[in-house]
Every structure is written in C-alpha cells, then in structure tokens.
Design an enzyme around this catalytic site. Structure first.
Site, PDB file in Angstrom:
ATOM      1  N   GLU A  37      43.546 -61.953  81.033  1.00  0.00           N
ATOM      2  CA  GLU A  37      42.575 -61.707  79.959  1.00  0.00           C
ATOM      3  C   GLU A  37      41.448 -62.728  80.021  1.00  0.00           C
ATOM      4  OE1 GLU A  37      42.270 -58.717  78.612  1.00  0.00           O
ATOM      5  OE2 GLU A  37      44.240 -58.848  77.666  1.00  0.00           O
ATOM      6  N   HIS A  38      40.242 -62.258  79.810  1.00  0.00           N
ATOM      7  CA  HIS A  38      39.039 -63.096  79.818  1.00  0.00           C
ATOM      8  C   HIS A  38      38.845 -63.817  81.148  1.00  0.00           C
ATOM      9  CE1 HIS A  38      37.361 -62.829  75.746  1.00  0.00           C
ATOM     10  NE2 HIS A  38      38.594 -62.569  75.360  1.00  0.00           N
ATOM     11  N   GLY A 125      37.880 -50.957  68.095  1.00  0.00           N
ATOM     12  CA  GLY A 125      38.236 -52.336  67.765  1.00  0.00           C
ATOM     13  C   GLY A 125      39.718 -52.635  67.960  1.00  0.00           C
ATOM     14  N   GLY A 127      41.107 -52.984  71.020  1.00  0.00           N
ATOM     15  CA  GLY A 127      41.325 -53.632  72.324  1.00  0.00           C
ATOM     16  C   GLY A 127      41.676 -52.636  73.417  1.00  0.00           C
ATOM     17  N   LEU A 128      41.472 -51.329  73.154  1.00  0.00           N
ATOM     18  CA  LEU A 128      41.777 -50.305  74.165  1.00  0.00           C
ATOM     19  C   LEU A 128      40.518 -49.863  74.905  1.00  0.00           C
ATOM     20  CD1 LEU A 128      44.275 -48.006  72.224  1.00  0.00           C
ATOM     21  CD2 LEU A 128      44.795 -49.699  73.971  1.00  0.00           C
ATOM     22  N   SER A 130      37.429 -48.571  73.843  1.00  0.00           N
ATOM     23  CA  SER A 130      36.744 -47.311  73.553  1.00  0.00           C
ATOM     24  C   SER A 130      35.301 -47.397  74.055  1.00  0.00           C
ATOM     25  CB  SER A 130      36.775 -47.014  72.056  1.00  0.00           C
ATOM     26  OG  SER A 130      36.271 -48.099  71.326  1.00  0.00           O
ATOM     27  N   GLU A 163      26.219 -52.142  78.573  1.00  0.00           N
ATOM     28  CA  GLU A 163      26.876 -52.952  77.539  1.00  0.00           C
ATOM     29  C   GLU A 163      26.223 -54.334  77.432  1.00  0.00           C
ATOM     30  OE1 GLU A 163      30.852 -52.122  76.995  1.00  0.00           O
ATOM     31  OE2 GLU A 163      31.285 -53.888  75.802  1.00  0.00           O
ATOM     32  N   ASP A 175      37.059 -53.271  82.296  1.00  0.00           N
ATOM     33  CA  ASP A 175      37.256 -52.056  81.498  1.00  0.00           C
ATOM     34  C   ASP A 175      36.641 -50.845  82.190  1.00  0.00           C
ATOM     35  OD1 ASP A 175      38.231 -53.958  79.845  1.00  0.00           O
ATOM     36  OD2 ASP A 175      36.733 -53.717  78.274  1.00  0.00           O
ATOM     37  N   TYR A 225      32.730 -63.728  72.080  1.00  0.00           N
ATOM     38  CA  TYR A 225      32.909 -63.327  73.480  1.00  0.00           C
ATOM     39  C   TYR A 225      31.819 -63.963  74.339  1.00  0.00           C
ATOM     40  CZ  TYR A 225      33.899 -60.399  77.518  1.00  0.00           C
ATOM     41  OH  TYR A 225      34.245 -59.970  78.774  1.00  0.00           O
TER      42      TYR A 225
HETATM   43  C1  GLA Z   1      36.696 -57.037  76.902  1.00  0.00           C
HETATM   44  C2  GLA Z   1      35.681 -56.990  78.061  1.00  0.00           C
HETATM   45  C3  GLA Z   1      36.365 -57.142  79.417  1.00  0.00           C
HETATM   46  C4  GLA Z   1      37.312 -58.342  79.433  1.00  0.00           C
HETATM   47  C5  GLA Z   1      38.217 -58.347  78.197  1.00  0.00           C
HETATM   48  C6  GLA Z   1      39.036 -59.604  78.099  1.00  0.00           C
HETATM   49  O1  GLA Z   1      37.540 -55.912  76.932  1.00  0.00           O
HETATM   50  O2  GLA Z   1      34.975 -55.778  78.051  1.00  0.00           O
HETATM   51  O3  GLA Z   1      35.400 -57.249  80.419  1.00  0.00           O
HETATM   52  O4  GLA Z   1      36.614 -59.551  79.565  1.00  0.00           O
HETATM   53  O5  GLA Z   1      37.484 -58.211  76.990  1.00  0.00           O
HETATM   54  O6  GLA Z   1      39.891 -59.705  79.170  1.00  0.00           O
END
Ligand code: GLA
Length: 395
Positions: A37-38, A125, A127-128, A130, A163, A175, A225
């Site tokens: 993640e991140h 919102g 975390g999937l 959308s 984005e 994503d 973010y």
């Molecule tokens: C969001 C961003 C991704 C990624 C995640 C965290 O979903 O769109 O690029 O950085 O957060 O892992």
C-alpha cells in the site's frame, strides 16, 4: 479546482436507463489490494486484483458536439461541449472530463458527441477504487464506441493522468492497472517501476478473503494522499544528493536511509522507512502465497497495517479498532486497511468455517464502539474491464 467549464448540471429523468439503447456496454471492476500500500508511486511492488463488483457504463453516439452524462445511482447528470472540456468544481464530473481531455490529447478529434449512463455497484470511498473503475471504464467505452485504437497501456496511463490533473489526486498506477489488466482468480504482482507483472493464482483454501467496510470515509483522503507523496519525494531528493544512483525510494537500502535519520524531518524518515519495508513485505507475501504459507501472508498483513497506522499515518481509529479486534482470533490470519486510507475497508484472511462468526463478532463490537454498522463486502477475483458483446462481456 475552479469551475471554468460551461458544463450544465441536469436532474430528473435526463437519460432514462429503461429506454436507453446503448451501442456499447462496459463492465469496469473495482479492485482489492492484498498488500503493497502507498508504494506504487514509490516504484514498489503491489499485489492487487480486479473484483466482480463493477461500474456499468452504457454508451451511444448522439451525432452532436455535446456529451451527456447521467448517474443512475445519484440521479444527477451533466452536459458539456467537446470544445469546452475544462475542470469542474464537482469532483465526479472531473473523472469524465479528465478522461475525455486526455483521449483528445492523445488522439485529437477522436471523440464525438455521446450519451452515457453510469450505474455502479461499488461503494464510493470504500478503498475499492471506484474512481479508476469509472475512468478506465469510460476510456474503454469511448475507445470501443469511436474505434479510437487506444492500447490497454494508453487506457491505464491516460486514466491516471485524468486523476492527477482533473481530480487533483496524485495517485500511482496500481488501480488503473488492476482494473484494466485484472484476471479471474489471480492476483497481480505488479512492479510499478516498469509495469512488468506476474499472475499468481488467488486460491487460499481453506481461507477466504473478507472485506469489511468501516463505512467511514474521512475527508483528508485526497489532501493527505498528496502530502504523503510530497514527503516521499522530499526523502528521495535528499538521499539522491549523496546517492544519485537511487531513483526509487523502495530501492534505498535501510542502512542508507539510516544515514539520513538526523537530516530528514522525523515524519519524512518514518514515511521512507515504511515504504522500504512495505515493498519487502509485498515480495515476501507473493513468495509465501506461491508456497501456500498463508499464515506468513497473514502476519505480513498485520505488519503492513502497523506501518500504515504508525509510520505512514494513513489509518484512522475505526480501521485500527477493526484490525486490533481481529488479532484475538486464531482463525483470522491477517487483517489490514486497504487502499488510500482514512476510512474504507479492511481486507482480512479468515478461515472459511469462521467467516460468519467473525463478521458477527466484529460487527457487534464495532457498533458498540462507534455506533456505526459494518458492511461485509463479498467479492470474487475477476477479469478486468470488458465490453459486452452479444449478451456476454468480452475483453
Ligand atoms: C489509491 C491510489 C493508488 C495507491 C493506493 C494506496 O488507491 O489510487 O495509486 O497509491 O491509494 O496504495
């Protein structure tokens, strides 16, 4: 972002799905991420997959120079002229406007007037992702409708650019990649430096992946973010002054980072140290997954959450509670927050015989603690964005 656009907001039966004759229908999935993640924007490895929960887009040409968009879920729509594609002050419109802008930038004159109805099964919102589902779904839909000839790579990168520029979130590539390249019953081990990837069978019997939506989504998500991204860039710039051979933060050895402990602000040091460790955890998890060592994968999930919460600081009290609560059950191998953070889902590896009792226990405790209902989300790992053809969805 400023509303300089002439886009017109619409309401009430503007485009009615019931009698809408679509020329192209697209199903665009959300994604999960097992671990990593991140770190996509730090050149790391991630382990996402597309899921069977989708956004559907129904598209047709309308022979004009105007585009009409309708959201079936929110019963709102808007129209804009192709000669006036500029950012709007309504966030959701920017996903659409951004994609049209970047397709036109790549292939000028390729998009003509169209109508589009959007219907989503993806909670926003949570975390999937959308957002990536909407961007890549629209890009794929317009590509099919106007036979533009965009490659999958172009769909992935132009959606990411939309984005960055129109929505204003400086996201990574994970994503859009997972939404576009997803493969049924497989996780994608993606190297975000060069977009090379490997597919890993996702079967974890007798365990199951369980997603739990905290039903909170804190407003911080987008601004924090971008702050995290800037902090990582600051760490990298500082390190590169002495070690120009490192291009990506994930490649900096821990011992090298250690040398900068005094020079870097504490928070920046913590962010970098999380990033380096998370990339290693992802690679370990991918190997352990291949060897069916699911208990090892689970431990790495718990460690990932710890880092996200204490060093990267993108969790929140609700997510921390859910992960901590899960630790008392031996049948839960691992649990962590998933996606950008500040709310949304946790992803959990749970023994199939105990899924129900786990959900019952954690929902009760969560309700007591926060007076909020948890929503379990059942997902299957599924294919990436597809066009429906003769009643079936094809790549
Ligand atoms: C969001 C961003 C991704 C990624 C995640 C965290 O979903 O769109 O690029 O950085 O957060 O892992």
């Amino acid at each position: 972002m400023k509303n300089t656009t002439q886009s017109v907001n619409r309401q009430e039966n503007f485009l009615n799905l019931e009698d809408f004759k679509s020329e192209v229908t697209i199903a665009s999935p959300g994604r999960i991420n097992l671990i990593g993640e991140h770190i996509d924007y730090n050149g790391g490895h991630v382990l996402p997959a597309a899921i069977n929960k989708k956004i559907k887009l129904y598209l047709r040409k309308n022979g004009s120079d105007t585009c009409n968009i309708w959201s079936e879920n929110y019963k709102v729509g808007f129209s804009f002229k192709l000669s006036e594609v500029v950012p709007s002050d309504q966030e959701w419109q920017n996903y659409i406007l951004g994609v049209v802008h970047f397709i036109e930038k790549l292939k000028e004159g390729s998009v003509q007037g169209f109508d589009c109805v959007i219907k989503s099964e993806l909670p926003m919102g949570s975390g999937l992702s959308s957002s990536a589902a909407l961007e890549c779904g629209l890009a794929k839909g317009l590509n099919e409708l106007f036979k533009i000839g965009l490659t999958s790579e172009e769909i992935i990168t132009l959606s990411r650019d939309a984005e960055h520029t129109y929505v204003g979130t400086k996201c990574g590539i994970m994503d859009q990649f997972a939404v576009t390249r997803g493969k049924k019953n497989h996780l994608i081990l993606l190297n975000c430096q060069d977009l090379n990837y490997e597919l890993i069978p996702s079967d974890i019997e007798p365990y199951q992946l369980v997603l739990l939506n905290s039903n909170v989504s804190h407003n911080l998500a987008s601004s924090e973010y971008n702050t995290r991204r800037n902090e990582c860039e600051l760490a990298m710039e500082t390190i590169q002054k002495k070690y120009p051979m490192y291009t990506y933060l994930v490649d900096v050895p821990e011992a090298v980072l250690e040398e900068f402990k005094e020079e870097l602000p504490q928070k920046v040091y913590d962010r970098a140290s999380y990033v380096i460790a998370e990339n290693q955890r992802t690679l370990m998890a991918a190997n352990a997954f291949g060897d069916e060592l699911f208990d090892v994968v689970g431990k790495l999930l718990y460690q990932s959450h710890e880092g996200l919460s204490t060093l990267y600081e993108v969790s929140c009290k609700e997510l921390d509670f859910m992960v901590d609560f899960s630790k008392q059950f031996d049948y839960v191998l691992g649990s962590r927050m998933m996606g950008g953070g500040f709310g949304g889902c946790t992803i959990n590896i749970v023994h199939q015989d105990f899924v129900e009792s786990y959900i019952e226990a954690i929902s009760k405790a969560y309700k007591e603690a926060f007076q909020i209902d948890l929503s379990p989300i059942e997902v299957k790992i599924s294919n990436g964005v597809k066009k429906k053809k003769n009643g079936k969805y094809n790549k």
